[in-house]
Each structure stands twice: as C-alpha cells, then as structure tokens.
Motif scaffolding. Structure first.
Motif, PDB file in Angstrom:
ATOM      1  N   GLU A 460    -137.634  36.946  42.922  1.00  0.00           N
ATOM      2  CA  GLU A 460    -138.211  38.178  43.006  1.00  0.00           C
ATOM      3  C   GLU A 460    -137.834  38.917  44.089  1.00  0.00           C
ATOM      4  O   GLU A 460    -136.927  38.642  45.057  1.00  0.00           O
ATOM      5  CB  GLU A 460    -140.000  37.981  43.542  1.00  0.00           C
ATOM      6  N   PRO A 461    -138.060  40.420  44.125  1.00  0.00           N
ATOM      7  CA  PRO A 461    -137.272  41.169  44.939  1.00  0.00           C
ATOM      8  C   PRO A 461    -137.416  41.131  46.331  1.00  0.00           C
ATOM      9  O   PRO A 461    -136.355  41.061  47.049  1.00  0.00           O
ATOM     10  CB  PRO A 461    -137.885  42.693  44.524  1.00  0.00           C
ATOM     11  N   ALA A 462    -138.618  40.761  46.966  1.00  0.00           N
ATOM     12  CA  ALA A 462    -139.126  40.424  48.226  1.00  0.00           C
ATOM     13  C   ALA A 462    -138.142  38.910  48.939  1.00  0.00           C
ATOM     14  O   ALA A 462    -137.576  38.995  49.764  1.00  0.00           O
ATOM     15  CB  ALA A 462    -140.416  40.013  48.451  1.00  0.00           C
ATOM     16  N   VAL A 463    -138.002  38.173  47.627  1.00  0.00           N
ATOM     17  CA  VAL A 463    -137.306  36.863  48.136  1.00  0.00           C
ATOM     18  C   VAL A 463    -135.951  37.159  48.186  1.00  0.00           C
ATOM     19  O   VAL A 463    -135.198  36.719  48.884  1.00  0.00           O
ATOM     20  CB  VAL A 463    -137.682  35.802  47.049  1.00  0.00           C
ATOM     21  N   LEU A 464    -135.032  38.142  47.239  1.00  0.00           N
ATOM     22  CA  LEU A 464    -133.831  38.367  47.253  1.00  0.00           C
ATOM     23  C   LEU A 464    -133.407  39.015  48.475  1.00  0.00           C
ATOM     24  O   LEU A 464    -132.443  38.782  49.183  1.00  0.00           O
ATOM     25  CB  LEU A 464    -133.455  39.427  46.236  1.00  0.00           C
ATOM     26  N   SER A 465    -134.561  40.039  49.108  1.00  0.00           N
ATOM     27  CA  SER A 465    -134.040  40.745  50.230  1.00  0.00           C
ATOM     28  C   SER A 465    -133.943  39.674  51.491  1.00  0.00           C
ATOM     29  O   SER A 465    -133.192  39.795  52.504  1.00  0.00           O
ATOM     30  CB  SER A 465    -135.243  41.779  50.586  1.00  0.00           C
ATOM     31  N   GLU A 466    -134.954  38.733  51.589  1.00  0.00           N
ATOM     32  CA  GLU A 466    -135.091  37.609  52.701  1.00  0.00           C
ATOM     33  C   GLU A 466    -134.009  36.715  52.465  1.00  0.00           C
ATOM     34  O   GLU A 466    -133.308  36.568  53.420  1.00  0.00           O
ATOM     35  CB  GLU A 466    -136.399  36.844  52.280  1.00  0.00           C
ATOM     36  N   MET A 467    -133.269  36.568  51.326  1.00  0.00           N
ATOM     37  CA  MET A 467    -132.324  35.721  51.174  1.00  0.00           C
ATOM     38  C   MET A 467    -131.019  36.353  51.632  1.00  0.00           C
ATOM     39  O   MET A 467    -130.089  35.474  52.331  1.00  0.00           O
ATOM     40  CB  MET A 467    -132.137  35.605  49.551  1.00  0.00           C
ATOM     41  N   VAL A 468    -130.779  37.629  51.350  1.00  0.00           N
ATOM     42  CA  VAL A 468    -129.736  38.196  51.740  1.00  0.00           C
ATOM     43  C   VAL A 468    -129.543  38.231  53.297  1.00  0.00           C
ATOM     44  O   VAL A 468    -128.696  38.136  54.120  1.00  0.00           O
ATOM     45  CB  VAL A 468    -129.412  39.579  51.308  1.00  0.00           C
ATOM     46  N   GLY A 469    -130.720  38.345  54.006  1.00  0.00           N
ATOM     47  CA  GLY A 469    -131.031  38.643  55.404  1.00  0.00           C
ATOM     48  C   GLY A 469    -130.480  37.174  55.902  1.00  0.00           C
ATOM     49  O   GLY A 469    -129.904  37.116  56.955  1.00  0.00           O
ATOM     50  N   ARG A 470    -130.986  35.957  55.451  1.00  0.00           N
ATOM     51  CA  ARG A 470    -130.530  34.887  55.838  1.00  0.00           C
ATOM     52  C   ARG A 470    -129.031  34.563  55.654  1.00  0.00           C
ATOM     53  O   ARG A 470    -128.563  33.917  56.561  1.00  0.00           O
ATOM     54  CB  ARG A 470    -131.291  33.806  55.235  1.00  0.00           C
ATOM     55  N   LEU A 471    -128.403  35.211  54.639  1.00  0.00           N
ATOM     56  CA  LEU A 471    -127.011  34.890  54.327  1.00  0.00           C
ATOM     57  C   LEU A 471    -126.196  35.637  55.381  1.00  0.00           C
ATOM     58  O   LEU A 471    -125.216  34.981  55.637  1.00  0.00           O
ATOM     59  CB  LEU A 471    -126.566  35.277  53.065  1.00  0.00           C
ATOM     60  N   ALA A 472    -126.731  37.147  55.668  1.00  0.00           N
ATOM     61  CA  ALA A 472    -126.038  37.860  56.564  1.00  0.00           C
ATOM     62  C   ALA A 472    -126.071  37.013  57.997  1.00  0.00           C
ATOM     63  O   ALA A 472    -124.877  37.230  58.864  1.00  0.00           O
ATOM     64  CB  ALA A 472    -126.806  38.899  56.717  1.00  0.00           C
ATOM     65  N   ARG A 473    -127.196  36.467  58.197  1.00  0.00           N
ATOM     66  CA  ARG A 473    -127.030  35.601  59.556  1.00  0.00           C
ATOM     67  C   ARG A 473    -126.274  34.416  59.779  1.00  0.00           C
ATOM     68  O   ARG A 473    -125.581  34.425  60.767  1.00  0.00           O
ATOM     69  CB  ARG A 473    -128.674  35.305  60.051  1.00  0.00           C
ATOM     70  N   ALA A 474    -126.309  33.742  58.623  1.00  0.00           N
ATOM     71  CA  ALA A 474    -125.378  32.654  58.597  1.00  0.00           C
ATOM     72  C   ALA A 474    -123.748  33.235  58.825  1.00  0.00           C
ATOM     73  O   ALA A 474    -122.968  32.418  59.478  1.00  0.00           O
ATOM     74  CB  ALA A 474    -125.603  31.926  57.305  1.00  0.00           C
ATOM     75  N   TRP A 475    -123.498  34.403  57.918  1.00  0.00           N
ATOM     76  CA  TRP A 475    -122.115  34.812  57.959  1.00  0.00           C
ATOM     77  C   TRP A 475    -121.747  35.250  59.484  1.00  0.00           C
ATOM     78  O   TRP A 475    -120.561  35.158  59.954  1.00  0.00           O
ATOM     79  CB  TRP A 475    -121.945  35.925  56.977  1.00  0.00           C
ATOM     80  N   THR A 476    -122.874  35.989  60.145  1.00  0.00           N
ATOM     81  CA  THR A 476    -122.597  36.230  61.411  1.00  0.00           C
ATOM     82  C   THR A 476    -122.311  35.161  62.391  1.00  0.00           C
ATOM     83  O   THR A 476    -121.353  35.201  63.229  1.00  0.00           O
ATOM     84  CB  THR A 476    -123.755  37.182  61.916  1.00  0.00           C
ATOM     85  N   GLU A 477    -122.914  34.284  62.197  1.00  0.00           N
ATOM     86  CA  GLU A 477    -122.833  32.865  62.867  1.00  0.00           C
ATOM     87  C   GLU A 477    -121.123  32.385  62.657  1.00  0.00           C
ATOM     88  O   GLU A 477    -120.752  32.041  63.688  1.00  0.00           O
ATOM     89  CB  GLU A 477    -123.577  31.831  62.629  1.00  0.00           C
ATOM     90  N   LEU A 478    -120.829  32.283  61.598  1.00  0.00           N
ATOM     91  CA  LEU A 478    -119.570  31.610  61.111  1.00  0.00           C
ATOM     92  C   LEU A 478    -118.519  32.717  61.709  1.00  0.00           C
ATOM     93  O   LEU A 478    -117.413  32.146  62.089  1.00  0.00           O
ATOM     94  CB  LEU A 478    -119.544  31.650  59.404  1.00  0.00           C
ATOM     95  N   ARG A 479    -118.712  33.895  61.428  1.00  0.00           N
ATOM     96  CA  ARG A 479    -117.833  34.782  61.896  1.00  0.00           C
ATOM     97  C   ARG A 479    -117.416  34.695  63.609  1.00  0.00           C
ATOM     98  O   ARG A 479    -116.574  34.893  64.148  1.00  0.00           O
ATOM     99  CB  ARG A 479    -118.061  36.276  61.490  1.00  0.00           C
ATOM    100  N   ARG A 480    -118.523  34.678  64.096  1.00  0.00           N
ATOM    101  CA  ARG A 480    -118.748  34.481  65.617  1.00  0.00           C
ATOM    102  C   ARG A 480    -118.060  33.119  66.337  1.00  0.00           C
ATOM    103  O   ARG A 480    -117.245  33.419  67.280  1.00  0.00           O
ATOM    104  CB  ARG A 480    -120.178  34.704  66.015  1.00  0.00           C
ATOM    105  N   HIS A 481    -118.218  32.072  65.599  1.00  0.00           N
ATOM    106  CA  HIS A 481    -117.960  31.052  66.109  1.00  0.00           C
ATOM    107  C   HIS A 481    -116.812  30.268  65.284  1.00  0.00           C
ATOM    108  O   HIS A 481    -115.954  29.332  65.901  1.00  0.00           O
ATOM    109  CB  HIS A 481    -119.193  29.813  66.293  1.00  0.00           C
ATOM    110  N   GLY A 482    -116.854  30.576  64.255  1.00  0.00           N
ATOM    111  CA  GLY A 482    -115.755  29.822  63.094  1.00  0.00           C
ATOM    112  C   GLY A 482    -116.001  28.466  62.818  1.00  0.00           C
ATOM    113  O   GLY A 482    -117.075  27.738  63.586  1.00  0.00           O
ATOM    114  N   PRO A 483    -115.424  27.620  62.189  1.00  0.00           N
ATOM    115  CA  PRO A 483    -115.871  26.400  61.828  1.00  0.00           C
ATOM    116  C   PRO A 483    -115.481  25.446  63.078  1.00  0.00           C
ATOM    117  O   PRO A 483    -114.631  25.702  64.103  1.00  0.00           O
ATOM    118  CB  PRO A 483    -114.577  26.024  60.761  1.00  0.00           C
ATOM    119  N   ARG A 484    -116.491  24.549  63.318  1.00  0.00           N
ATOM    120  CA  ARG A 484    -116.417  23.858  64.463  1.00  0.00           C
ATOM    121  C   ARG A 484    -115.569  22.672  64.583  1.00  0.00           C
ATOM    122  O   ARG A 484    -116.156  21.469  64.967  1.00  0.00           O
ATOM    123  CB  ARG A 484    -117.902  23.706  64.923  1.00  0.00           C
TER     124      ARG A 484
END
Length: 493
Positions: A460-484
């Motif tokens: 559903e559109p609302a879930v798609l929006s929430e999903m992309v937000g979560r993916l963006a936060r995960a990507w920001t974390e990966l770019r900030r810290h890199g594989p550990r």
C-alpha cells in the motif's frame, strides 16, 4: 565442502536473527545454536571467521567474537587448531536439513511460515485478491456446486472445464492448444517441480538467466542439476552467450522468464524470442518458459504484445509453458498450469497424482470462471501496479538519489543497484531498521549482482513510504559507519 565459510550464505540461513530483545551477540549466538539444533548447520561444519561474518552482518567484530565465545561455552561450537571454528561434533541435530532455511530462497519461504510480524517484508511480491474473485465464487456456489458434488472430485490432470478454458486462452494468444496439452497444478511452483522431475536426471544441466528467481533455481538444485548462467540485456537473455552455453553444456532445459522477467521486469522482445527459439531448436534443448507475470505491463503496450515463446519454435522443437493466476488474480487461489506436448503433460500428471491426486476442485471451478477474463483482469491489476511503481520511483529519487535502476517493462518490483558495497551487508542493516530485503546474491550466484536489491511495489502507498524511509535510515547508517569488520568501532550490543 564447508557450505558456510562464505559469510553471505550463513547470513541468508540465519534470516531475521536480530529480532527480539537482548544484546546482539546473544541473539546471534541463539540463532546459530538454533540452526545447529535444527540440522541446518551440521556437526563439524566450518563457520566464517569472526572478521568475515562481522562484515557480512554489519556488526562489530566484538559482536561475533562474543557470540562464538558464548557458543563454545555452550559446547555448540569448537575451535580446532588450523581448522577454524566448527560446529561441535557433540551437537545432536534434528533429523532434517533445517527445512527451508537451507536454500537460497529460504528467507522468502520462512517469512511466509513465520508471518510478517513488525517487519516490512519485501521477500514476497504479492497483492490482495482481485475483487472479481468474490463475484466468481458466488457464481460457482450458485450454479456449479450440484455438478461438482456429484463428481468424485479426483482430477489429477485438472478439472476438464478449467483445462479447456486454459487451452482456449492460449489459442486466443496465438498459440493453438488443446485441453490434452494442459495440466492444472497447485500454483506455478508445483508446475516447475513437476517439470524438473520429468526432465532432469543425474548430471543434468539447466541454462538459466542471470539473475533469476532463487525459489526457481532451488527447484533445479534440489534434483542436483548443474546451473549454467547466461546474462540479460534490455531485450532478454543474451543470445551470443546463450549459443555458447548451449553448445558447451548440451542442457536438458533452457529456463527463461520472457514476459516481465523476475526480478528485472524485462520484456523479451519478439525478435529476441525468435532468436532464442532458433537456438533452442538447433541444439535440441527443451525451452521451459515461466510467464508468471504475463499481463502485468507497466507501460502502455505499443502494438501487439509478443506471443508466448513456445509460439516461435519451429515444428518438432519442444517447449513447456508455465503460468498461474497468482499475479493477475490472487496468489491465495493457488492455481497454476503447465502447457506442453500431450505426452509430457501425461508424464507430469502421473507425478501430480502421486503428490496430491489433483488440486482442489472448487478452486479449479472458480479459476475456470476467471481464466476467460484474464484479458480484463490483468490490465486492471497492472494499472494499480503502475501507480505504485511511479510512487516508489519518486520516493527513491527523493530519499536515495544515488541508487539506480532500470524502470521495468512489467512485473511487480524494481531491480535496484546500490552505488557501492554489498547488498548482503546492507540487508542486515535494513533488518535492524525493520525492512526485510532480498539481496542480489540470492538471485545471481555468479556474483555479478551482489550490489543489487529487489524492491517490490505491491505494498500500500503508506507502507511504501514508510519502507523507503526505513531503507534511507539504514543506508545513512551504512554510509556513515561502513561495514563493521575492519576498524575499531564501538560494538553494537
């Protein structure tokens, strides 16, 4: 050979190991112990080094060290001099191979078994049922039930009415078909299993597209077939490499998804279908075409859509066509079919009879009313998908502008390339942000798509929006810290 020295394979086996309370090292230890108890990790099997597994799971090396230490204390693991960390020989595993968690498609099927929980799962691209199912079911109850109940109910080849409807459907598409050329199955998955059982023997090989869908590849692996990958271009399977693969391997099957390939969404052109048909006929290989997404076009069709690949084969060449109502109507109906030479259909039917004596008759009667309406049902579903595809693309461009993809011709997902790094590593971070993704390594065992993700837009559109937000936060974390795995960062616990 140790199956899980490759950390990404072990990560796939563990699935959503981060769920629940407690420190990460203990959750990882519990997940590994459970895998050993279920038999998915075998006694004596070697595990990845702490550094490698930390990199794949996107955790600190200290987290993996803590988990391994905990499991050695529990006598689940042992360290052997010169041989690394292995499952302790004292572990008594269940008498099984660990169930579906052992295959490359395991995460997909395990999510269906476990239920979605709080995760947004992208493992299965499925939609709610079409509203026309309700109307058709009412017609079956009102008009068909007396005749159905008067029948013994066992039709291993399929309800005659449905076989005739499917045959007429293909004839309308330009592929003349008789009911004797159709076998009804419990979904397209069973159809592929039956075809594999008929065609594949010891030392058989199957030429497959690269990437392809892991659940389909696992079917061929389950009968010990060698998989020969051939890449795709924008028109479908690449014919120069296909010709070389057919000449070198003499495969039993050529498995392709010409109509809205999964996961790329590519529509194989009519010109490419003719060339593939010519090559298959020249090398005497049977074409197995999987058209599960037929009709789900994401752009307005210009001119006549290509015919099924079987229609391009010359006389004497052999093709098997698999499809279902899962994408165009409803996955819950579990109606699929195989279309092919009558003698092959009979051999598949014998195996179908041994498996379940035939699919449920009431479901087939319902499908018999829906198949003649596919020309209207599939475009209606496609229109919904088209709007959700546009929404997902807009959200990704806004929140993840460095991700790249080819806008699909059809189907239900985007095949997205990350600009850097491993999708397996990102998948672990995404899990901790509440999204379950399928990394490219599951769809392509050659390593050529290890930086890809499959992202369905069936939500559903609302879930798609929430999903992309979560993916963006995960990507920001990966770019900030890199594989550990290779720097002294603060442990995540």
């Amino acid at each position: 050979m140790d199956r899980f020295q490759d950390g990404s394979a072990l990560a796939t086996l563990l699935g959503d190991w981060t769920a629940g309370p407690g420190p990460l090292y203990r959750k990882l230890a519990d997940a590994l112990a459970r895998a050993a108890e279920e038999g998915a990790l075998r006694s004596g099997e070697r595990l990845p080094s702490e550094r490698e597994l930390a990199g794949v799971l996107a955790v600190s090396r200290a987290t993996v060290v803590g988990a391994y230490d905990e499991l050695r204390a529990r006598e689940v693991l042992e360290r052997r001099q010169g041989s690394g960390t292995r499952v302790n020989g004292k572990v008594r595993s269940a008498r099984s191979d660990g169930g579906v968690r052992g295959g490359r498609a395991g995460v997909i099927f395990q999510r269906l078994i476990d239920g979605p929980g709080p995760l947004i799962s992208l493992a299965c691209a499925a939609e709610q049922g079409a509203p026309e199912v309700t109307e058709a079911l009412a017609d079956v109850v009102r008009e068909d039930m007396p005749d159905l109940l008067a029948d013994p109910g066992y039709h291993p080849s399929g309800l005659p009415l449905l076989r005739a409807a499917i045959a007429e459907h293909y004839t309308r598409l330009g592929l003349p078909t008789g009911p004797e050329q159709v076998l009804v199955t419990t979904g397209a998955q069973q159809a592929l299993v039956l075809v594999a059982e008929v065609y594949l023997r010891t030392a058989s090989s199957v030429v497959v597209e690269s990437p392809s869908w892991p659940a389909c590849l696992d079917i061929f692996r389950s009968v010990n077939a060698e998989l020969v990958p051939v890449p795709l271009d924008d028109e479908g399977i690449e014919t120069r490499e296909l010709a070389a693969a057919l000449a070198a391997h003499h495969p039993s099957l050529l498995y392709v998804m010409p109509t809205y390939h999964n996961p790329t969404g590519i529509q194989m052109s009519a010109t490419r279908r003719r060339r593939v048909a010519e090559l298959a006929a020249r090398h005497g290989v049977t074409v197995l075409e999987d058209n599960a997404y037929a009709g789900i076009a994401l752009e307005e069709e210009r001119g006549t859509a290509p015919l099924p690949l079987a229609a391009y084969l010359p006389s004497g060449a052999e093709a098997i066509t698999v499809a279902s109502l899962g994408k165009a109507v409803w996955g819950g109906l579990r109606i699929g079919w195989v279309r092919g030479p009558a003698e092959i259909i009979e051999r598949c039917a014998r195996r179908k009879a041994l498996a379940d004596l035939g699919s449920p008759v009431i479901d087939q009667a319902l499908a018999a009313r829906l198949v003649p309406r596919l020309d209207e049902l599939a475009p209606a579903r496609a229109a919904i998908q088209r709007e959700r595809r546009k929404l997902l693309e807009r959200l990704l461009r806004e929140y993840l502008p460095d991700w790249r993809w080819r806008s699909p011709d059809g189907g239900s997902s985007l095949w997205v390339a990350l600009p850097e790094g491993s999708a397996d590593v990102f998948a672990q971070l995404a899990l901790r942000h509440g999204v379950e993704v399928v990394p490219g390594s599951s769809a392509d065992f050659t390593g050529a798509h290890d930086n890809y993700l499959r992202i369905p837009f069936t939500l559903e559109p609302a879930v798609l929006s929430e999903m992309v937000g979560r993916l963006a936060r995960a990507w920001t974390e990966l770019r900030r810290h890199g594989p550990r795995d290779n720097r002294p960062l603060r442990p995540i616990i």
